[in-house]
Scaffold this motif. Structure first.
Motif, short mmCIF file in Angstrom:
data_model
loop_
_atom_site.label_atom_id
_atom_site.label_comp_id
_atom_site.label_asym_id
_atom_site.label_seq_id
_atom_site.Cartn_x
_atom_site.Cartn_y
_atom_site.Cartn_z
N LEU A 291 4.14 9.94 -1.39
CA LEU A 291 4.15 9.34 -2.30
C LEU A 291 4.36 10.14 -3.71
CD1 LEU A 291 0.20 8.29 -1.81
CD2 LEU A 291 2.25 6.93 -1.79
N PRO A 292 4.87 9.36 -4.85
CA PRO A 292 5.29 10.21 -5.98
C PRO A 292 4.17 11.30 -6.42
CG PRO A 292 5.94 8.30 -6.21
CD PRO A 292 5.03 8.13 -5.13
N PRO A 293 4.51 12.28 -6.85
CA PRO A 293 3.49 13.33 -7.36
C PRO A 293 2.51 13.00 -8.09
CG PRO A 293 5.69 14.61 -7.32
CD PRO A 293 5.82 12.92 -6.79
N HIS A 294 2.91 12.00 -9.30
CA HIS A 294 1.91 11.65 -9.95
C HIS A 294 0.99 10.73 -9.93
CE1 HIS A 294 5.24 8.78 -10.72
NE2 HIS A 294 4.34 7.69 -11.06
N VAL A 295 1.44 9.70 -8.58
CA VAL A 295 0.46 8.93 -8.13
C VAL A 295 -0.38 9.60 -7.28
CG1 VAL A 295 0.43 7.12 -6.36
CG2 VAL A 295 2.31 7.22 -8.05
N LEU A 296 -0.03 10.67 -6.51
CA LEU A 296 -1.07 11.58 -5.78
C LEU A 296 -2.00 12.24 -6.57
CD1 LEU A 296 -1.71 12.16 -2.82
CD2 LEU A 296 -0.11 13.84 -2.90
N TRP A 297 -1.42 12.84 -7.77
CA TRP A 297 -2.45 13.40 -8.59
C TRP A 297 -3.31 12.53 -9.28
CZ3 TRP A 297 -3.24 12.64 -13.84
CH2 TRP A 297 -3.78 13.86 -14.57
N LYS A 298 -3.10 11.23 -9.68
CA LYS A 298 -4.16 10.22 -10.12
C LYS A 298 -5.25 9.99 -9.16
CE LYS A 298 -4.58 5.66 -11.40
NZ LYS A 298 -4.09 3.94 -11.69
N VAL B 225 2.97 20.95 -19.53
CA VAL B 225 2.50 22.21 -19.20
C VAL B 225 3.86 22.93 -18.44
CG1 VAL B 225 0.12 21.74 -18.79
CG2 VAL B 225 1.82 21.52 -17.05
N PRO B 226 4.22 24.25 -18.52
CA PRO B 226 5.19 24.67 -17.65
C PRO B 226 5.13 24.46 -16.11
CG PRO B 226 3.73 26.49 -18.25
CD PRO B 226 3.20 25.02 -18.83
N GLU B 227 6.53 24.43 -15.62
CA GLU B 227 6.72 24.43 -14.06
C GLU B 227 6.93 25.69 -13.63
OE1 GLU B 227 5.45 22.77 -11.51
OE2 GLU B 227 6.76 20.93 -11.92
N VAL C 271 5.48 22.44 -6.53
CA VAL C 271 5.46 21.18 -6.99
C VAL C 271 4.26 20.68 -7.03
CG1 VAL C 271 6.27 18.82 -6.32
CG2 VAL C 271 7.57 20.80 -5.59
N ARG C 272 4.02 20.23 -8.76
CA ARG C 272 2.77 20.04 -9.08
C ARG C 272 2.41 18.71 -8.39
NH1 ARG C 272 0.05 21.91 -13.46
NH2 ARG C 272 1.79 23.21 -13.98
N GLY C 273 1.20 18.58 -8.13
CA GLY C 273 0.61 17.37 -7.67
C GLY C 273 0.97 17.18 -6.23
N LYS C 274 1.31 18.06 -5.43
CA LYS C 274 1.82 17.82 -4.01
C LYS C 274 0.83 18.76 -3.21
CE LYS C 274 4.24 15.39 -2.37
NZ LYS C 274 4.18 14.04 -2.05
#
Length: 634
Positions: free
Chosen positions: A100-107, A153-155, A160-163
């Motif tokens: 899944l895309p990171p932002h979908v998983l993050w939500k 926010v910085p990366e 990988v943010r949200g993974k």
């Protein structure tokens, strides 16, 4: 993993040796931990204690501790973890996707047990969806991800943010590690940059020459403006557009707008110029007398469908015969003129011959007989009838126009199409067609095929060439995209959108199925869609935005794979027939009543080239429609 263990080890040393039971730093110097002498030297211990007692370190530590204890977007899945959460979602949805895309998983990781989503979490998700339509995968992995941009926010490198823990950019995007370029690659890059610099120098020189030419035209126009202003009738008139450099030649046709107080792009017109709308381009390499400051267009073909400023002494009403100015070289040799100019002279000769023959029939009320056709030969009866009506009506005068109402169901908005005398002349003389004729034929298709037929009217729709063309795509890409998306959103079932696209001096047809994300490309000169990058980018972006607005889930691996199909349609054999081919393409597609167009085209209409008779049939339908709609009356 090693970095996480090392941070935990340093925290353990701090809590055990540098802090008391109440979690405050001790005032005395802590003893050296002999137990760990194998790992830490005395010098390293002294440096470690000094670093931990530093006030800046304490401030940063307190800030991070406060943030961790009260996160802005709290994780609500307990010890499930991102990896197992992703597996759970894929199993429940029975999706074929592998991730899944990171932002979908993050939500999903921030949805509570009651299933409610906080407004601030939904806002970040919506912003990610919007950004994902404009940021490519390469930008996502090389710079900041979509989620990091939305959160502002910085990366951090290596994550990988949200993974979740352990996921790196290399493992997610399957990218090889970067390596330093070889000497050969450096030299190739250097040569490419040198070529770009050389091209920029040439463009700069060309722009300077263009400015010089424009200043000369301005001086000439200012001298003649006193006498020239009165020769144009007030209002809108059909006109021919000429240039005097490097040769005196006809370069296009359009309409001159001679109205008091008229502005060009909200700015006053230059002295000695009038506002002109460009309809047809005859010389594809012709430069604009004054570059368009809005679209930054410098070529006449890039200004088709838009307004430009044109010198007064180089505009001629269609009924006028332009006279070349005297020059030192005793005029211009015919073989030195452009092909478009020679073609125009030939067309004028043909028109004069037709007028001489037709003058013999002035006193007769029946149709003129301009020739005696052979037995069985095709006779363009409706073209002859319409031409007679035009000659006997006010349309015979310069500047006369007719208005054709276009219903909202045709283009998604109600409008009025303007038909001028020159539009009809283009049909009679078989010349290049403007947008007015193309739109009139679309109205004919709607009235005669789709009106009252729910199956056809629900299956086929049209895109306005006046709202989406090359000039507007360059000048107002956002408005073009909004119109296409709004047009796509109007459908609830599979529709095929027929869009006659004008690239500046050529017509082609796009048939778009937005739900299946398929674009059929029909080009009568056997060109590729890669030759029209602005058009392709607009279509791809509009389909992606349409996908987002209807909340369609597409696997990440297929998110950018919009299918383009080049249809092996009939090809033209000259530089004039493209508009007639596009009209016949639309008629045959609607007549076949199929959403999917075969790559080799329809068997019923398959051929290498359309014959002149097949194109004359289209013109006959157009002329019959003009007569039946009573657009021309005596």
């Amino acid at each position: 993993m090693a970095g996480k263990r090392h941070r935990g080890w340093r925290t353990f040393l701090t809590n055990k040796y540098l802090k008391d039971k109440e979690n405050f730093f001790v005032e005395y110097d802590p003893e050296y931990p002999v137990k760990y002498a194998i790992f830490i030297t005395e010098e390293e211990w002294v440096a470690f204690v000094a670093q931990r007692r530093d006030e800046n370190f304490k401030k940063v530590s307190a800030t991070n501790r406060e943030r961790a204890s009260n996160p802005t977007y709290a994780y609500k899945k307990g010890r499930l973890g991102y990896a197992r959460l992703e597996e759970k979602i894929l199993d429940e949805t029975k999706s074929d996707a592998t991730s899944l895309p990171p932002h979908v998983l993050w939500k999903e990781a921030r949805v509570g047990k009651d299933g409610t989503v906080r407004d601030d979490v939904q806002h970040i998700y919506d912003e990610c969806e919007t950004l994902s339509q404009s940021i490519s995968t390469a930008e996502d992995q090389e710079n900041r991800s979509v989620l990091s941009r939305a959160l502002n926010v910085p990366e951090y490198p290596g994550r990988v943010r949200g993974k979740g823990h352990g996921c790196t950019p290399t493992s997610l995007y399957k990218n090889p590690r970067r390596r330093n370029p070889s000497n050969q690659e450096v030299m190739e890059t250097l040569q490419a940059l040198q070529a770009q610099v050389l091209q920029l120098q040439k463009d700069n020189e060309r722009y300077r020459c263009m400015e010089k030419c424009s200043s000369q035209l301005k001086e000439t126009s200012e001298k003649a403006s006193i006498n020239c202003q009165n020769k144009f009738p007030e209002g809108i008139s059909s006109c021919q557009l000429y240039l005097s450099s490097p040769t005196y030649r006809l370069v296009g046709k359009g309409k001159v707008h001679n109205t008091s107080g008229d502005l060009l792009h909200h700015r006053p017109l230059p002295d000695g110029h009038l506002k002109v709308s460009v309809d047809v381009v005859l010389d594809k390499d012709a430069l604009l007398p004054i570059p368009d400051i809005v679209s930054e267009a410098t070529l006449l073909r890039d200004a088709i469908g838009s307004f430009v400023a044109w010198p007064l002494d180089l505009i001629f009403i269609d009924d006028e015969t332009p006279t070349k100015p005297a020059s030192k070289d005793k005029g211009i040799l015919r073989h030195n003129e452009s092909v478009a100019s020679q073609k125009e002279v030939f067309a004028q000769g043909s028109q004069q011959l037709s007028q001489k023959i037709g003058s013999r029939q002035k006193n007769k009320r029946d149709l003129p007989v301009t020739y005696l056709p052979k037995k069985g030969a095709f006779v363009p009866r409706y073209q002859i009838s319409l031409e007679t009506l035009v000659d006997s009506s006010d349309m015979a005068t310069a500047g006369a126009i007719r208005l054709l109402d276009m219903e909202e169901d045709i283009f998604g908005y109600s409008c009025t199409e303007t038909i001028g005398k020159e539009d009809l002349e283009h049909i009679f003389r078989h010349q290049e067609l403007g947008v007015g004729v193309i739109h009139t034929y679309i109205r004919f298709l709607y009235d005669n095929f789709m009106r009252g037929n729910d199956q056809l009217s629900n299956r086929f729709r049209f895109v306005s060439s006046s709202l989406v063309n090359k000039a507007l795509i360059c000048r107002e890409p956002d408005s073009c995209r909004e119109y296409l998306v709004k047009r796509f959103m109007a459908s609830s079932t599979n529709n095929l959108y027929l869009w006659p696209y004008n690239s500046g001096c050529h017509w082609l047809l796009l048939a778009i199925d937005p739900l299946k994300e398929v674009v059929y490309f029909l080009n009568s000169i056997d060109g590729e869609w890669t030759n029209y990058p602005d058009m392709k980018q607009l279509v791809d972006t509009s389909i992606k935005v349409f996908r987002s607005q209807r909340q369609a889930r597409v696997p990440r691996t297929k998110s950018s794979n919009i299918t383009w199909i080049k249809v092996q349609c009939p090809l033209q054999r000259n530089g004039i027939d493209c508009g007639y081919f596009v009209m016949r393409f639309m008629r045959e597609i609607i007549n076949m009543n199929q959403i999917e167009i075969p790559i080799t085209y329809f068997d019923e209409y398959k051929c290498a080239h359309y014959t002149r008779l097949q194109l004359e049939q289209i013109k006959e339908e157009l002329c019959q429609y003009f007569i039946e709609k009573r657009l021309i009356s005596i």
